[in-house]
Design an enzyme around this catalytic site. Structure first.
Site, PDB file in Angstrom:
ATOM      1  N   TYR A   8      42.879 -12.368  43.793  1.00  0.00           N
ATOM      2  CA  TYR A   8      43.919 -12.338  42.772  1.00  0.00           C
ATOM      3  C   TYR A   8      43.788 -11.054  41.979  1.00  0.00           C
ATOM      4  O   TYR A   8      42.716 -10.481  41.862  1.00  0.00           O
ATOM      5  CB  TYR A   8      43.855 -13.564  41.846  1.00  0.00           C
ATOM      6  N   CYS A   9      44.920 -10.569  41.492  1.00  0.00           N
ATOM      7  CA  CYS A   9      44.947  -9.369  40.671  1.00  0.00           C
ATOM      8  C   CYS A   9      46.137  -9.495  39.718  1.00  0.00           C
ATOM      9  O   CYS A   9      46.780 -10.526  39.656  1.00  0.00           O
ATOM     10  CB  CYS A   9      45.018  -8.116  41.538  1.00  0.00           C
ATOM     11  N   THR A  10      46.423  -8.447  39.011  1.00  0.00           N
ATOM     12  CA  THR A  10      47.454  -8.480  37.975  1.00  0.00           C
ATOM     13  C   THR A  10      48.822  -8.888  38.511  1.00  0.00           C
ATOM     14  O   THR A  10      49.417  -9.845  38.049  1.00  0.00           O
ATOM     15  CB  THR A  10      47.537  -7.112  37.275  1.00  0.00           C
TER      16      THR A  10
ATOM     17  N   CYS B   1      45.979  -6.835  45.730  1.00  0.00           N
ATOM     18  CA  CYS B   1      45.449  -7.899  46.591  1.00  0.00           C
ATOM     19  C   CYS B   1      45.941  -7.753  48.024  1.00  0.00           C
ATOM     20  O   CYS B   1      45.180  -7.978  48.962  1.00  0.00           O
ATOM     21  CB  CYS B   1      45.860  -9.271  46.064  1.00  0.00           C
TER      22      CYS B   1
ATOM     23  N   ILE C 122      48.394 -12.675  38.712  1.00  0.00           N
ATOM     24  CA  ILE C 122      48.217 -13.441  37.477  1.00  0.00           C
ATOM     25  C   ILE C 122      49.527 -13.486  36.690  1.00  0.00           C
ATOM     26  O   ILE C 122      49.858 -14.501  36.077  1.00  0.00           O
ATOM     27  CB  ILE C 122      47.085 -12.844  36.624  1.00  0.00           C
TER      28      ILE C 122
END
Length: 128
Positions: free
Chosen positions: A9-11, A16, A39
């Site tokens: 997961y990333c911003t 990703c 996210i």
């Protein structure tokens, strides 16, 4: 092993996808997934569906927003005085001597006022 379950997961989800491609193509993993939309999307989904987000505090982002609140918690502190704060900022001095990777930092409102948005006394003078 190569069939281990991996969830990234990333911003916003883009990094990703790149990381997952590397895990699959270069490292041979076969069971790789990502939090769709990152996210940012997850937080919106949780809000829209009345769910409690599992992410806390601020989701720091890499644009002018600097951060998106995803929880009421303050999980970081001011780099200068240690007061709990989650306000990410950039030095107000365009000629700041800090390396680019360190130009963004956490600063409480009191230190921001004291340093006129700068990261040190030298930058306060230059920015002011």
């Amino acid at each position: 092993g190569p069939d281990a379950e991996i969830l990234t997961y990333c911003t916003g989800g883009i990094r990703c996808e790149k990381a997952n491609a590397y895990l699959i193509q270069e490292m041979g993993y076969t069971n790789v997934g990502a939090l769709k939309g990152g996210i940012v999307n997850y937080h919106q989904y949780a809000q829209d569906n009345g769910l409690k987000s599992q992410f806390l505090g601020i989701n720091h982002v890499f644009d002018q927003r600097m951060g998106q609140r995803v929880g009421a918690e303050t999980l970081s502190s001011c780099e200068f005085c240690g007061t709990p704060s989650d306000v990410q900022t950039d030095c107000a001095n365009a000629a700041c001597p800090r390396p680019f990777a360190m130009r963004r930092f956490i600063q409480c409102p009191e230190c921001a006022a004291r340093l006129a948005g700068g990261c040190c006394e030298e930058c306060k003078e230059e920015a002011g």
